[in-house]
Design an enzyme around this catalytic site. Structure first.
Site, mmCIF file in Angstrom:
data_model
loop_
_atom_site.group_PDB
_atom_site.id
_atom_site.type_symbol
_atom_site.label_atom_id
_atom_site.label_comp_id
_atom_site.label_asym_id
_atom_site.label_seq_id
_atom_site.Cartn_x
_atom_site.Cartn_y
_atom_site.Cartn_z
ATOM 1 N N THR A 145 1.603 7.332 17.764
ATOM 2 C CA THR A 145 0.251 7.487 17.223
ATOM 3 C C THR A 145 0.301 7.516 15.705
ATOM 4 O O THR A 145 -0.508 6.876 15.022
ATOM 5 C CB THR A 145 -0.369 8.800 17.752
ATOM 6 O OG1 THR A 145 -0.356 8.752 19.177
ATOM 7 C CG2 THR A 145 -1.776 9.007 17.246
ATOM 8 N N ASN A 168 -4.832 13.570 23.226
ATOM 9 C CA ASN A 168 -4.006 14.215 24.247
ATOM 10 C C ASN A 168 -2.765 13.378 24.470
ATOM 11 O O ASN A 168 -2.757 12.422 25.240
ATOM 12 C CB ASN A 168 -4.799 14.357 25.552
ATOM 13 C CG ASN A 168 -5.942 15.336 25.385
ATOM 14 O OD1 ASN A 168 -5.733 16.546 25.344
ATOM 15 N ND2 ASN A 168 -7.155 14.805 25.229
ATOM 16 N N GLU A 169 -1.719 13.747 23.746
ATOM 17 C CA GLU A 169 -0.487 12.968 23.755
ATOM 18 C C GLU A 169 0.286 13.219 25.043
ATOM 19 O O GLU A 169 -0.043 14.143 25.804
ATOM 20 C CB GLU A 169 0.361 13.355 22.531
ATOM 21 C CG GLU A 169 -0.317 13.096 21.193
ATOM 22 C CD GLU A 169 -0.499 11.609 20.871
ATOM 23 O OE1 GLU A 169 -0.357 10.771 21.788
ATOM 24 O OE2 GLU A 169 -0.812 11.291 19.709
ATOM 25 N N PRO A 170 1.338 12.403 25.295
ATOM 26 C CA PRO A 170 2.133 12.610 26.505
ATOM 27 C C PRO A 170 2.530 14.084 26.658
ATOM 28 O O PRO A 170 2.914 14.734 25.679
ATOM 29 C CB PRO A 170 3.363 11.739 26.268
ATOM 30 C CG PRO A 170 2.860 10.641 25.391
ATOM 31 C CD PRO A 170 1.817 11.270 24.507
ATOM 32 N N SER A 218 0.295 16.251 27.902
ATOM 33 C CA SER A 218 -0.965 16.975 28.115
ATOM 34 C C SER A 218 -1.372 16.837 29.581
ATOM 35 O O SER A 218 -1.361 15.742 30.138
ATOM 36 C CB SER A 218 -2.080 16.379 27.259
ATOM 37 O OG SER A 218 -1.681 16.283 25.925
#
Ligand code: F6R
Length: 675
Positions: free
Chosen positions: A195, A176-178, A180
């Site tokens: 990532t 869940n990247e920035p 989310s």
């Protein structure tokens, strides 16, 4: 128990972490700090084992959410050990993994399916049908329905009892990247730049890292009854601080864990380093002022106010939460002078550096020596020391295929000039060359190189390493290529440090009998190789300094500090190698970070000419120039630029504190016992 900041609030004797009372920190979620990652892993494993057994006692299943990555490996190892040695039974365990790259075949080297089986599932008795890992091999049009099904399967199993998490440097949990939010569920996501850069080494280059992944959502994770997030290493320190001290926000998805009623962060000392209670504890509680802490506070105040140390006045201390320090020391001017003088004494010119001594410089990869301590190396050589540079790994995974192609052609063209005119031999070479070129052309992304190609890549790096130390006046006789066994898995994932690795280092120590060794202390390189090398040297030195390693009759009583010692570090009691023969360890840091000013024991000033020579040496590492394979995220600078910026910044930082205006400086920590 409340510990003072000087004795950090971490557990030391058992696996329990210490908690501070409310109001003594800025953390918005419970954070447990452990002295060593191994203690943390044992504690987490025990929590999982207890849960499994509690449920077994009432005939129920337990549903776990599991991560991959480097952080949880210790927990899996401990669980496997408990299964083997204590009969921990996993037959009532159901697991759901957090994520998988997309696209990704389950048997690929980098697949999370493969990771989980290799590290955990193949070694315990979780029923096969109870294991769930998102599939990365489905056609795109089926992914959405599959994700829904994954969510249903979790619900059907009774919901997640405990989710174990790591945290990415982007602040992600799962993938869940920035951006989310807490409402997100299992879905296909696009990976963040940081990532993909962090994963680059696993995939032999960033361009091979998949752009997408399937991950449980933040909402899926928050629905779990209990959450444990683990983080280790300095490279996680700043994101851990943001996740626990900032209000929940979408830029750091881990911060949403603050909203959960049973979420806990488990961190080691390094990952806790940026927390307010650790870094600037005087801002959040009463502290006992030790000289180290007082020094840190004065430097902090000077930096914060942009005022030289000797310009600080009592009012500056009062206005910045340092009244306790004023009270403890009475006279602010004396305190500032002490700190200033302490720093000044740490600046070393060549005449007070080792001269005509035996020295080993351990370099994890074949360029860390010049990148991290090129200035020092130069001065050591000029001081007529006998310097051996020991390259611990060959760095072959970081060489581009294009360099191998170029070298093969170069060799082919050069054969006649070198007098190899034998037609049959040249023809044989041509055939081999064609075979390798074909292999490289058809190589799939992330595929492991043929053994001889790995070798060629290693030689490319070795030749560069020799060219680099030649700039300092050394030659190939001063270089040792240790080729440590842990690195030679052919893949980026390394084997753990074993006896064979320790032996390689020990043999070199016995042969050279150095009075100084230089060791990379920057433990946050993206692929963990520096950490492994550090561990191997630490274990070898422990043994080297112990009586079993001394020839008969050489063991002596507990040593006094050696002449080179600053006398501040603790010596182990009991018989061991005489102090004067124990090497002083100099820890340097490299491309990724620098020692903090207050922690540095020795500053080496560099002139412009010194720095230019160091850069010239770094340039010799051509395969790492212009575009390194694993540059680390959010930093487009080449290694020489980073080294230059770092050394100039160290000098500037000293200058801002009121010390001389050096052009550049390198920083070292010294010790007789590697922490
Ligand atoms: C992996 C996962 C990720 C990792 C994170 C940290 O399944 O969910 O969130 O936990 O990227 O990775 P490491 O532990 O390798 O630093």
């Amino acid at each position: 128990m409340v510990s003072t900041a000087a004795s950090l609030p971490v557990s030391t004797h058992d696996d329990a972490a210490l908690e501070l009372p409310d109001g003594s920190h800025r953390e918005r979620v419970p954070v447990l700090i452990f002295e060593h990652p191994a203690q943390m892993a044992r504690q987490v494993a025990r929590r999982i084992a207890n849960l499994i057994e509690e449920r077994q006692a009432v005939g129920k299943n337990v549903v776990l959410g599991l991560p991959t990555g480097s952080t949880p490996i210790g927990v899996y190892e401990e669980l496997v050990r408990m299964h083997r040695e204590q009969g921990l039974d996993f037959s009532n365990v159901i697991t759901f993994n957090l994520d998988e790259y997309y696209p990704m075949k389950p048997d690929s080297l980098q697949s999370y399916h493969r990771f989980m089986h290799e590290h955990f599932f193949d070694h315990v008795n979780i029923p096969k049908e109870n294991i769930h890992i998102p599939r990365g091999d489905l056609p795109r049009e089926e992914v959405e329905a599959y994700c829904l099904q994954y969510e249903h399967a979790i619900t059907k199993a009774g919901g997640l009892d405990l989710v174990l998490l790591g945290i990415g440097r982007s602040g992600h949990i799962g993938f869940n990247e920035p951006g989310s939010g807490p409402e997100t569920r299992t879905r296909l996501v696009v990976l963040d730049e940081i990532t993909r850069k962090d994963a680059a080494s696993d995939f032999f280059g960033e361009e091979n890292v998949p752009r997408e992944a399937i991950t449980m959502g933040v909402g899926t994770i928050l629905d779990a009854r209990e959450i444990i997030l683990m983080a280790t290493g300095e490279h996680k320190a700043s994101i851990v601080r943001r996740a626990v001290e900032e209000e929940p926000n979408r830029r750091v998805t881990a911060s949403f864990l603050q909203r959960h009623r049973d979420a806990t962060f488990y961190v080691d000392r390094a990952a806790a380093g940026e927390l307010t209670r650790i870094k600037t504890p005087w801002l959040v509680r009463e502290v006992t002022w030790t000289p180290e802490l007082a020094k840190r506070a004065v430097i902090w105040l000077s930096e914060k106010l942009g005022k030289a140390i000797l310009h600080l006045e009592a009012a500056d201390f009062y206005r910045n939460h340092l009244q306790g320090l004023v009270h403890a020391y009475g006279n602010v001017d004396d305190l500032c002078r002490q700190v200033f003088e302490d720093l000044r004494r740490r600046i070393r010119y060549p005449e007070s550096l080792p001269r005509k001594e035996r020295i080993i410089v351990f370099s994890p990869h074949p360029d860390d020596d010049v990148i991290s301590m090129g200035g020092m190396l130069d001065k050591l050589v000029r001081n007529e020391n006998e310097v051996t540079v020991a390259y611990m790994t060959n760095g072959s995974v970081a060489v581009f295929d294009a360099d191998v192609r170029r070298m093969l052609r170069f060799v082919e063209m050069s054969l006649p000039a070198l007098g190899f005119n034998d037609e049959a031999g040249r023809e044989a070479f041509r055939k081999t060359k064609e075979r390798y070129l074909r292999f490289l052309k058809n190589k799939k992304p992330g595929e492991v190189d043929l053994e001889p190609i790995q070798q060629l890549k290693a030689y490319i790096r070795y030749a560069e390493a020799v060219a680099a130390i030649e700039v300092m006046g050394l030659d190939e006789r001063h270089a040792r290529f240790l080729d440590m066994p842990f690195y030679k898995t052919g893949t980026v994932r390394k084997a753990p440090i074993g006896e064979a690795d320790v032996q390689v280092v020990l043999e070199l120590l016995r042969e050279i009998r150095p009075s100084h060794v230089f060791v990379a202390g920057d433990l946050s390189d993206p692929h963990g190789t520096h950490r492994m090398c550090y561990r191997a040297i630490q274990l070898a030195l422990e043994r080297y300094n112990q009586p079993a390693d001394l020839p008969d009759g050489e063991a002596k009583d507990a040593p006094q500090n050696g002449t080179a010692s600053k006398g501040k570090k603790k010596e182990k009691a009991g018989p061991s190698r005489p102090a004067a023969e124990r090497p002083l360890v100099w820890l340097y840091r490299g491309a990724w970070q620098e020692w903090e000013i207050d922690k540095t024991d020795i500053f080496i000033p560099l002139s412009k000419a010194d720095l230019d020579r160091k850069i010239e040496a770094i340039f010799k590492h051509e395969s790492q120039k212009d575009r390194a394979m694993f540059p680390g995220a959010y930093d487009e600078r080449e290694f020489w630029e980073r080294a230059k910026d770092r050394n100039r910044e160290t000098a500037a930082a000293l200058n801002r504190l009121g010390l001389p205006e050096f052009y550049a400086a390198e920083a070292f920590v010294t010790t007789y016992e590697m922490p």
